[in-house]
Design an enzyme around this catalytic site. Sequence first.
Site, mmCIF file in Angstrom:
data_model
loop_
_atom_site.group_PDB
_atom_site.id
_atom_site.type_symbol
_atom_site.label_atom_id
_atom_site.label_comp_id
_atom_site.label_asym_id
_atom_site.label_seq_id
_atom_site.Cartn_x
_atom_site.Cartn_y
_atom_site.Cartn_z
ATOM 1 N NE ARG A 1 -2.367 3.341 2.363
ATOM 2 C CZ ARG A 1 -2.108 4.507 2.945
ATOM 3 N NH1 ARG A 1 -0.872 4.772 3.376
ATOM 4 N NH2 ARG A 1 -3.036 5.416 3.121
ATOM 5 C CG ASP B 1 1.565 7.590 3.138
ATOM 6 O OD1 ASP B 1 0.406 7.541 3.575
ATOM 7 O OD2 ASP B 1 2.331 8.551 3.326
ATOM 8 C CB ALA B 2 0.400 10.543 0.650
ATOM 9 C CG HIS C 1 -1.523 13.217 -2.909
ATOM 10 N ND1 HIS C 1 -2.347 12.256 -2.347
ATOM 11 C CD2 HIS C 1 -1.084 13.962 -1.871
ATOM 12 C CE1 HIS C 1 -2.387 12.430 -1.032
ATOM 13 N NE2 HIS C 1 -1.634 13.469 -0.722
ATOM 14 C CD GLU D 1 -3.258 8.276 1.781
ATOM 15 O OE1 GLU D 1 -3.989 8.909 2.561
ATOM 16 O OE2 GLU D 1 -2.051 8.050 2.016
ATOM 17 C CG ASP E 1 -14.438 10.985 -3.225
ATOM 18 O OD1 ASP E 1 -13.611 11.625 -2.552
ATOM 19 O OD2 ASP E 1 -14.666 11.227 -4.427
ATOM 20 C CG PHE E 2 -17.485 4.322 0.649
ATOM 21 C CD1 PHE E 2 -18.735 3.981 0.154
ATOM 22 C CD2 PHE E 2 -17.074 3.778 1.853
ATOM 23 C CE1 PHE E 2 -19.563 3.108 0.860
ATOM 24 C CE2 PHE E 2 -17.895 2.902 2.566
ATOM 25 C CZ PHE E 2 -19.141 2.569 2.066
ATOM 26 C CG HIS F 1 -14.142 12.068 2.933
ATOM 27 N ND1 HIS F 1 -13.487 11.479 3.973
ATOM 28 C CD2 HIS F 1 -13.179 12.649 2.143
ATOM 29 C CE1 HIS F 1 -12.185 11.687 3.848
ATOM 30 N NE2 HIS F 1 -11.975 12.383 2.750
ATOM 31 C CG ASN G 1 -4.816 12.212 10.434
ATOM 32 O OD1 ASN G 1 -3.927 12.372 11.262
ATOM 33 N ND2 ASN G 1 -4.575 11.760 9.214
#
Length: 600
Positions: free
Chosen positions: A261, A263-264, A266, A300, A326-327, A329, A398
């Site tokens: 997996r 991480d981030a 972006h 992610e 999105d799911f 949130h 978080n």
Amino acid sequence: MKSLGASLHLGAILQEGGTTFRVWAPRCRGVEVILEGRKPEALAPRDDGVFERSVAGVSAASRYQYRLNGERYRPDPVSRFQPEGVHGPSVVVDPSRFPWTDQGFRGHALTDLVFYELHVGTFTAAGTFEAVIPHLPHLVDLGITAIEIMPVAEFPGSRNWGYDGTHLYAPQSTYGGPRGLRRLIDAAHAHGLSVFLDVVYNHLGPEGNYLGEFGPYFTDRYRTPWGGAINFDGPDSEGVRRHFIDNARYWVREFHVDGLRLDAIHSIFDASPVHVLTELAEAAREEAALLDRPLHIAAESHDNDRKIVLPPAEGGLGLDAIWSDDFHHAVHSRLTGEKGGYYVDFAGGRGLARALIEGFAFQGETSEYFGRPRGTPSADLGGERFVIALQNHDQVGNRAHGDRLSTIVPFAAVKVAAALLCAAPALPLLFMGEEYGETSPFQYFTSHLDPALVEAVRKGRAAEFSSFGWEGSVPDPSEPATFLRSRLNHPLAGAPRHRELREYYRHWLTLRRTHPALGALGKERARAELDATASVLTLVRQGPDAAGIRLVANLTATPQAIVPAADWRVLVDSEDPRFAGGGTTRPLAAYQAVLYEVTR
């Protein structure tokens, strides 16, 4: 693309009669290896920035450091074990010593994955890899097919989420080091569980991070939330890319992991002709092929970018799945009413039906939180391309107080959320303790050794939550009590309501695995609708034959007048007394979800 080849040749490599030490250090004039009880040995420079030397008589468990330019003593950037922490000496490790017994384990297809994310340090009181092993049969019984372990690269101290790791090749010493991790993975495979490892390739922690003294690992041409970015595409970046690509190889080859997996991503920047993550995925799969197993990579990203899972031939990165927040949130905002921070984009049920059946809620629309258009079309992507969750380390940890969904919404609403998770055409992820309604928080904790860093993290953590409007003081990440509060209370799983909630999850995961209209496949045959008042959500899925399902979920505390058709057969009802419900009611009770089988 040409094969990368199975390099993984840096670090301390055991050979007959001794050990060869190799380190990429183009920023150094000279490098010596310092071994306990021996005089320094100078490594010979090569044209490619690598220094190397074979030293006779050095065996497994020997401790060593590098001395850079005759001055600074540093751990090996490719250390396999750091028993004295991020600043201490490295240890020579012999991976061939471990007696693997998992030769018959063949892994799982992507479509069959049901993830269970866990943090080793808080999953048990012992907080070690091996302490997880007795719990594996319970996860199998629940319906889990893959455990996903939060990052284990050596971090400062003994308490950390793992995203402050600095030694990417060294499993955390306080968790049990490389042997402990191997024992956990071997045991998981014996129980038929795949193992995914969360890896951090977008930054390194600030304490014990010595990579910049060896080579140009970082660049200020891009910025990340943690400062300068990893130098994946700048001058002399070839060795940097190798460091991370070989790390992916390493976890598969020497630890038999079944997936990563990332991480981030972006915050991973690379303008090279072939993206580093594409090369990394190819390398990891190459290693998995040697074990005759599949290797899956999930990433992610907050960008909702379909290119992550498109093949390179279509301009994509070629990864397998995306964490779709999105799911989470949309479900969380609808059930809690929260509108602060990123929940502002999902207020009043916005995007819930779309996230449920298409993967992304935002597919190019303007996000108020991000202040720009966000996302790409996702309806045509397979359901197995999306990992969805009601809780995970980010969405619980978080929050200012790390409170779990089970402590902030009614018990009945927790079951409604679970129904949406398990009925969705996607890959579900459960966060440790979610299945029985764990009430202990999962808070952010660290054990940095630098007082200035401790204070900076404390202040930064408090400032981070200003946009969410949460009340009360933020727990101090450096306090041991913050860590201790975050440990699971496993006996709670046998208490009233908690026991029934676990059975509810187990029942749902069994249906998801066995009913032809459920699971990750068939996303193109799914339809969802939220009524005009955002009170009742209806999900319809059709199997490959005549059998279909209809999920009707009341998302409010107000009963709803929903009358099922005569040919709808109840498969699971959240108000069933077996699941600590009040008994089936008509109309729909507050926060009730009913799954019907429809055969016409």
